[in-house]
Design an enzyme around this catalytic site. Sequence first.
Site, PDB file in Angstrom:
ATOM      1  N   ARG A 184       0.880  -1.075  -0.043  1.00  0.00           N
ATOM      2  CA  ARG A 184       0.106  -0.064  -0.128  1.00  0.00           C
ATOM      3  C   ARG A 184       0.766   1.462  -0.059  1.00  0.00           C
ATOM      4  NH1 ARG A 184      -1.957  -3.691   4.009  1.00  0.00           N
ATOM      5  NH2 ARG A 184      -3.958  -4.493   3.601  1.00  0.00           N
ATOM      6  N   HIS A 198      -3.246  -9.276   3.540  1.00  0.00           N
ATOM      7  CA  HIS A 198      -4.764  -9.456   3.819  1.00  0.00           C
ATOM      8  C   HIS A 198      -5.141 -10.440   5.106  1.00  0.00           C
ATOM      9  CE1 HIS A 198      -5.851  -8.381  -0.798  1.00  0.00           C
ATOM     10  NE2 HIS A 198      -5.828  -7.051   0.063  1.00  0.00           N
ATOM     11  N   LYS A 201      -1.828  -2.706   7.963  1.00  0.00           N
ATOM     12  CA  LYS A 201      -2.829  -2.396   9.042  1.00  0.00           C
ATOM     13  C   LYS A 201      -2.600  -2.938  10.244  1.00  0.00           C
ATOM     14  CE  LYS A 201      -5.899  -0.846   5.142  1.00  0.00           C
ATOM     15  NZ  LYS A 201      -7.197  -1.083   4.749  1.00  0.00           N
ATOM     16  N   HIS A 238      -2.746   2.338  -5.675  1.00  0.00           N
ATOM     17  CA  HIS A 238      -3.671   1.135  -5.153  1.00  0.00           C
ATOM     18  C   HIS A 238      -3.994   0.597  -6.441  1.00  0.00           C
ATOM     19  CE1 HIS A 238      -5.528  -0.581  -1.815  1.00  0.00           C
ATOM     20  NE2 HIS A 238      -6.470  -0.981  -2.352  1.00  0.00           N
ATOM     21  N   TYR A 273      -9.532 -10.646  -6.685  1.00  0.00           N
ATOM     22  CA  TYR A 273      -8.641 -10.549  -7.647  1.00  0.00           C
ATOM     23  C   TYR A 273      -8.618 -11.828  -8.825  1.00  0.00           C
ATOM     24  CZ  TYR A 273      -6.431  -6.938  -5.109  1.00  0.00           C
ATOM     25  OH  TYR A 273      -6.147  -5.897  -4.163  1.00  0.00           O
ATOM     26  N   ARG A 311      -1.131  -1.767  -6.890  1.00  0.00           N
ATOM     27  CA  ARG A 311      -1.248  -3.147  -5.870  1.00  0.00           C
ATOM     28  C   ARG A 311      -2.305  -4.042  -6.365  1.00  0.00           C
ATOM     29  NH1 ARG A 311      -1.451  -4.414  -0.375  1.00  0.00           N
ATOM     30  NH2 ARG A 311      -3.130  -5.101   0.364  1.00  0.00           N
TER      31      ARG A 311
END
Length: 326
Positions: A177, A298, A201, A272, A307, A275
């Site tokens: 990110r 994730h 995150k 993004h 995806y 990404r």
Amino acid sequence: MTTGPAVEDVAPTEAQPQELGEVLPESFAGVLGSYERHLVAERDLTPHTVRAYLGDVAGLLEHAHRLGATHPDDLDLRALRSWLAKQHSMGLTRTTLARRATAARVFTAWLARTGQVTTDPGAALGSPKAPQTLPAVLGADEAEQLIRAAADLADDGSPVGLRDVAMLELLYATGIRVGELTGLDVDDLDDGRRVVRVLGKGRKERTVPYGAPAARALDHWLDRGRRQLAREGSGPALFLGARGGRIDQRAVRTLVHRRIAEVPGAPDIGPHGLRHTAATHLLEGGADLRSVQELLGHASLATTQRYTHVTTDRLRRAYRQAHPRA
């Protein structure tokens, strides 16, 4: 109605509430303050994400108060559904409604976990199914053109040019990110193993590999570019702005949009989008979902699975274009 979508890659909808607690009863204002401390101190969320969650929850509490609720235990499923229904009548998209439903469920789960309510009304709250939109991605040839064009402009050895090539290479090579990129320090790189340590995150750390082209671009930036931009106070930041401070996310987004605009036929995407591109090319190249999940950071495999819709859609288009009986 169905359960909420994975929202790891998309921040909650940011609202602009009145001064938090201004129109709320004291019990609601107090719980909102406690929730803010929880988001900041325990979940370690970014200021933007904290503001977004608080905006959603403040809106929910204001709506519940208008329905007669004065205490968190007065929140019930009827109030939650009424709040979402009102926003639906205002024309908000399904995606926004799904994110706000997720914010409500996270809030009521916290209330129940901390003993502030006897039952969790959000556990039974569904979400509108968000439309499955395919993210725009670059083709492999477009990604190559993007970086080659940037490298051509950096041939003069300018520090900004060398930095830009290194950032583009690393974004595409790793799928990290933009906030993770700007937060990198020099010591996060292990050039011997060609891996980078990333703080994602929730301050979760992961190690992501990168290839030889990114390694060369990083070497050129560190050997010839960074030292020209570094100033007293630059600190350990891997990527520096023109004034020597840590580069910010807005500058990276501007760079990516500008460089991609120079690639004929390429979709207008930002960091993004790179990404998304990295994930799509990994899956198209044969990488398994679990590995891509780990690389992207994730928490849920469901987030990575979207995806596969991109790769399936591309396969379908190729089939229609190439097969004589498609």
